[in-house]
Design a protein around this motif. Structure first.
Motif, PDB file in Angstrom:
ATOM      1  N   LEU A   1       0.066   4.660  -5.173  1.00  0.00           N
ATOM      2  CA  LEU A   1      -1.164   5.536  -4.626  1.00  0.00           C
ATOM      3  C   LEU A   1      -2.224   4.577  -3.996  1.00  0.00           C
ATOM      4  O   LEU A   1      -3.021   4.886  -2.941  1.00  0.00           O
ATOM      5  CB  LEU A   1      -1.938   6.161  -5.622  1.00  0.00           C
ATOM      6  N   ARG A   2      -2.465   3.326  -4.826  1.00  0.00           N
ATOM      7  CA  ARG A   2      -3.555   2.315  -3.960  1.00  0.00           C
ATOM      8  C   ARG A   2      -3.107   1.760  -2.381  1.00  0.00           C
ATOM      9  O   ARG A   2      -3.752   1.754  -1.694  1.00  0.00           O
ATOM     10  CB  ARG A   2      -3.718   1.161  -5.221  1.00  0.00           C
ATOM     11  N   GLU A   3      -1.624   1.624  -2.678  1.00  0.00           N
ATOM     12  CA  GLU A   3      -1.498   0.978  -1.124  1.00  0.00           C
ATOM     13  C   GLU A   3      -1.433   2.178  -0.160  1.00  0.00           C
ATOM     14  O   GLU A   3      -1.780   2.022   0.847  1.00  0.00           O
ATOM     15  CB  GLU A   3       0.381   0.729  -1.544  1.00  0.00           C
ATOM     16  N   GLU A   4      -1.062   3.426  -0.639  1.00  0.00           N
ATOM     17  CA  GLU A   4      -1.238   4.513   0.315  1.00  0.00           C
ATOM     18  C   GLU A   4      -2.746   4.862   0.825  1.00  0.00           C
ATOM     19  O   GLU A   4      -2.916   5.069   1.982  1.00  0.00           O
ATOM     20  CB  GLU A   4      -0.717   6.042  -0.285  1.00  0.00           C
ATOM     21  N   ALA A   5      -3.706   4.678  -0.287  1.00  0.00           N
ATOM     22  CA  ALA A   5      -5.029   4.556   0.152  1.00  0.00           C
ATOM     23  C   ALA A   5      -5.723   3.608   0.958  1.00  0.00           C
ATOM     24  O   ALA A   5      -6.390   3.797   1.967  1.00  0.00           O
ATOM     25  CB  ALA A   5      -5.858   4.685  -1.032  1.00  0.00           C
ATOM     26  N   TYR A   6      -5.025   2.417   0.749  1.00  0.00           N
ATOM     27  CA  TYR A   6      -5.413   1.142   1.694  1.00  0.00           C
ATOM     28  C   TYR A   6      -5.140   1.587   3.053  1.00  0.00           C
ATOM     29  O   TYR A   6      -5.842   1.159   3.779  1.00  0.00           O
ATOM     30  CB  TYR A   6      -4.665  -0.236   1.141  1.00  0.00           C
ATOM     31  N   PHE A   7      -3.883   1.803   3.308  1.00  0.00           N
ATOM     32  CA  PHE A   7      -3.433   2.263   4.607  1.00  0.00           C
ATOM     33  C   PHE A   7      -4.081   3.359   5.300  1.00  0.00           C
ATOM     34  O   PHE A   7      -4.503   3.029   6.496  1.00  0.00           O
ATOM     35  CB  PHE A   7      -1.859   2.269   4.792  1.00  0.00           C
ATOM     36  N   ALA A   8      -4.374   4.219   4.394  1.00  0.00           N
ATOM     37  CA  ALA A   8      -4.840   5.534   5.080  1.00  0.00           C
ATOM     38  C   ALA A   8      -6.292   5.011   5.351  1.00  0.00           C
ATOM     39  O   ALA A   8      -6.951   5.668   6.612  1.00  0.00           O
ATOM     40  CB  ALA A   8      -5.206   6.723   4.034  1.00  0.00           C
TER      41      ALA A   8
END
Length: 63
Positions: free
Chosen positions: A45-52
């Motif tokens: 989720l942190r990875e997805e939030a970063y790229f978003a």
């Protein structure tokens, strides 16, 4: 994560069959496995939030 790797000393206790120690150890193993799964999910989720956030910033700048 297997039961044999966590608190294996429990199996060596005398009269272990007359106690709830193995069940309690198994509960600990289950909790540790769940924690591992939650940590992996949180990382994803942190990875997805970063790229978003990068995508949002790029869109806001018109890139």
């Amino acid at each position: 994560m297997t039961t044999s790797k966590i608190m294996s000393w429990v199996n060596a206790l005398p009269n272990i069959a007359a106690t709830d120690f193995t069940a309690r150890r198994d509960s600990i193993v289950d909790k540790m496995a769940e924690a591992q799964e939650l940590e992996q999910r949180a990382s994803k989720l942190r990875e997805e939030a970063y790229f978003a956030s990068l995508k949002l910033e790029g869109d806001a700048k018109g890139e």
